[in-house]
Design a protein around this motif. Sequence first.
Motif, PDB file in Angstrom:
ATOM      1  N   UNK A  15      52.248  75.374  21.703  1.00 55.01           N
ATOM      2  CA  UNK A  15      51.907  73.818  22.424  1.00 55.01           C
ATOM      3  C   UNK A  15      51.155  73.184  22.918  1.00 55.01           C
ATOM      4  N   UNK A  16      51.200  73.874  23.855  1.00 52.27           N
ATOM      5  CA  UNK A  16      50.179  72.932  24.760  1.00 52.27           C
ATOM      6  C   UNK A  16      48.856  72.657  24.849  1.00 52.27           C
ATOM      7  N   UNK A  17      48.345  73.759  23.631  1.00 52.51           N
ATOM      8  CA  UNK A  17      46.610  73.237  23.507  1.00 52.51           C
ATOM      9  C   UNK A  17      46.462  72.369  22.543  1.00 52.51           C
ATOM     10  N   UNK A  18      47.396  71.950  22.135  1.00 51.03           N
ATOM     11  CA  UNK A  18      47.100  70.560  20.698  1.00 51.03           C
ATOM     12  C   UNK A  18      46.755  69.645  21.140  1.00 51.03           C
ATOM     13  N   UNK A  19      46.093  68.980  20.556  1.00 48.48           N
ATOM     14  CA  UNK A  19      45.202  67.809  20.476  1.00 48.48           C
ATOM     15  C   UNK A  19      44.831  67.176  19.706  1.00 48.48           C
ATOM     16  N   UNK A  20      44.702  65.498  19.715  1.00 50.49           N
ATOM     17  CA  UNK A  20      44.359  64.514  18.561  1.00 50.49           C
ATOM     18  C   UNK A  20      43.343  64.120  19.345  1.00 50.49           C
ATOM     19  N   UNK A  21      41.918  64.558  17.736  1.00 54.71           N
ATOM     20  CA  UNK A  21      40.652  64.036  18.180  1.00 54.71           C
ATOM     21  C   UNK A  21      40.250  63.345  17.036  1.00 54.71           C
ATOM     22  N   UNK A  22      39.351  63.104  17.253  1.00 52.03           N
ATOM     23  CA  UNK A  22      38.972  62.132  15.656  1.00 52.03           C
ATOM     24  C   UNK A  22      38.425  62.860  15.327  1.00 52.03           C
ATOM     25  N   UNK A  23      38.076  63.318  13.742  1.00 53.04           N
ATOM     26  CA  UNK A  23      37.777  64.436  12.231  1.00 53.04           C
ATOM     27  C   UNK A  23      36.356  65.084  12.949  1.00 53.04           C
ATOM     28  N   UNK A  24      35.378  63.743  13.541  1.00 55.98           N
ATOM     29  CA  UNK A  24      33.907  64.433  13.254  1.00 55.98           C
ATOM     30  C   UNK A  24      33.860  65.459  15.179  1.00 55.98           C
ATOM     31  N   UNK A  25      34.817  65.465  15.413  1.00 58.92           N
ATOM     32  CA  UNK A  25      35.422  65.655  17.417  1.00 58.92           C
ATOM     33  C   UNK A  25      35.802  67.107  16.914  1.00 58.92           C
TER      34      UNK A  25
END
Length: 601
Positions: free
Chosen positions: A499-509
């Motif tokens: 869980x600690x490594x999940x991130x919200x990013x733009x699809x292109x990134x």
Amino acid sequence: TSPAHIRNFSIIAHIDHGKSTLADRMLQLTGAVDERLMRAQYLDRMDIERERGITIKAQNVRLPWVPKTGAVAGEEIVLHMIDTPGHVDFTYEVSRALEACEGAVLLVDAAQGIEAQTLANLYLAMEKDLEIIPVLNKIDLPAADPDRFALEIAQIIGCEPEEVLRVSGKTGEGVSQLLDKLCEVVPPPVGDADAPPRALIFDSVYDTYRGVVTYVRVFDGKLTPRTKVTMMSTGANYELQEIGIISPEPEACEGLGVGEVGYLITGVKDVRQSKVGDTVTLANGGAEDPLAGYQEPSPMVFSGLYPIDGSDYPVLRDALDKLQLNDAALAYEPETSVALGFGFRCGFLGLLHMEITRDRLQREFGLDLISTAPNVVYRVIAEDGEEYNVTNPSVWPEGKNREVYEPIVKTTIIVPSEFVGTTMELCQSKRGDMQGMDYLSETRVELRYIMPLGEIIFDFFDSLKSRTRGYASLQYEEAGEQISDLVKVDILLQGEAVDAFSAIVHRDHAQHYGNKMTVKLKELIPRQQYEVPIQAAIGSKIISRENIRAIRKDVLSKCYGGDISRKRKLLEKQKEGKKRMKSIGRVDVPQEAFVAALSAD
Ligand code: GDP
Ligand code: MG
């Protein structure tokens, strides 16, 4: 003091342009501080401010001055200097401090020129119709170029270059002329002395001995000790135990009238009961309407904080409780992470606020902490129409989301003209949308972008600084939200999400983030008895994969690949957590691997 003899002003300046030093000279010249007691940076009381050299909490001080020149020459004037925090995270506090003034000194380093944050605060002051007194500082420096920067300032505020004062806070040159000028041109405060009192809270500080000390500027009426007052945003009533002025040590007095600035003590123990921007009035027969502009502090940036040593959890909780007494904007709630154990999800105004808080937790409370990558607040409308405010990637709604909104900010960047190209490139790579560009002078350019806040809080400023050899300055302000194609990227160890490594990013990134994390972890996690796949995934779709090969018979124990000397240095500091392993599924991961993987590089 009668309002005709009061002048309230702020100093608007970029960090390091010499505000504290100039304030020291003003304290000396006006005799507010005895020569024997004078020390450098007199008003920056908190240790952390001194060490970082920045002003976090506004300080204000009363300076008696008899001008030798101008319309009020020979009369004793009371100058109130209201200090404003200089950093972008504290815009709201700056705006309240400016609200308490009729004038503002625009202080600019004569070797540097105006910077983006200064410009933003200047615009705030101009919107409030404050009298602006432009001043170039550090004219004693050999590198000072006052003629050039006087022209630049004149162009920005629309005055003649000759009207820009020139001073040195270091040598004291020009400072008494500046004080005279303030008495002459800053308008005296106007208010209704007979109306029920209204005072604006522009700062609020928790003191271990006195409880909360609240700094106010009185607009109407008079506040006197031993009366009952109301905080108008909450309706809570308190008895005024003490009223006083700062000169520059606190001195109790018999009351504060129209235009006066001072402090109140009500015995409350928590700054959230005495909030910046709120209006104080009488509990009985008080004012009907509060002063304009009150706003609840709202955290913009979130991060998980975890003690490296799990047994420190109660210490962390107490420490956060204590910090909150002095920081109305700090928010936190407990959270648990499979990877990191028990900790807190904390909300901050911005990156500096986050850094300062972490710093204080480590320094003042001796805590060793891991923090997860910062994220902003996303508004997600799920497939079923349900709406979520997501402050933590781990609660990102699963499945296809209908719409995702992210906060955006209006960004102003000032750079020397030779860096315009590289700066534009960077902004574009961070999904910036250019709004405009202006030459402040032949050599300096102001760029304006709309950018996702989520990109700015992720090492944007560091990249900007390194691309411009430190010359860029940055300012941003909230500008609503935009719909965006954002996804959650999970990192899986042997099929299990960490869980600690999940991130919200733009699809292109997403691909880039996935590759970066899997490669990093492969380097950091010791080999096991069996092969361990490390994967990055969006939902159930795997987007990248690395393998940690199974341990060979002849290898004794932990084995690291790659060059990790720099990370190892960081790890050596983490004494306790060193030997501890966390099990993710069947995989044993040393805690140090998490720390290193979460460090930003
Ligand atoms: P602040 O961050 O705006 O409060 O800036 P400081 O007052 O802390 O000053 C930043 C640095 O500039 C310090 O190293 C000061 O000694 C230096 N400084 C401030 N004013 C002057 C000045 O008039 N002349 C010179 N030469 N240095 C100055
Ligand atoms: Mg300072």
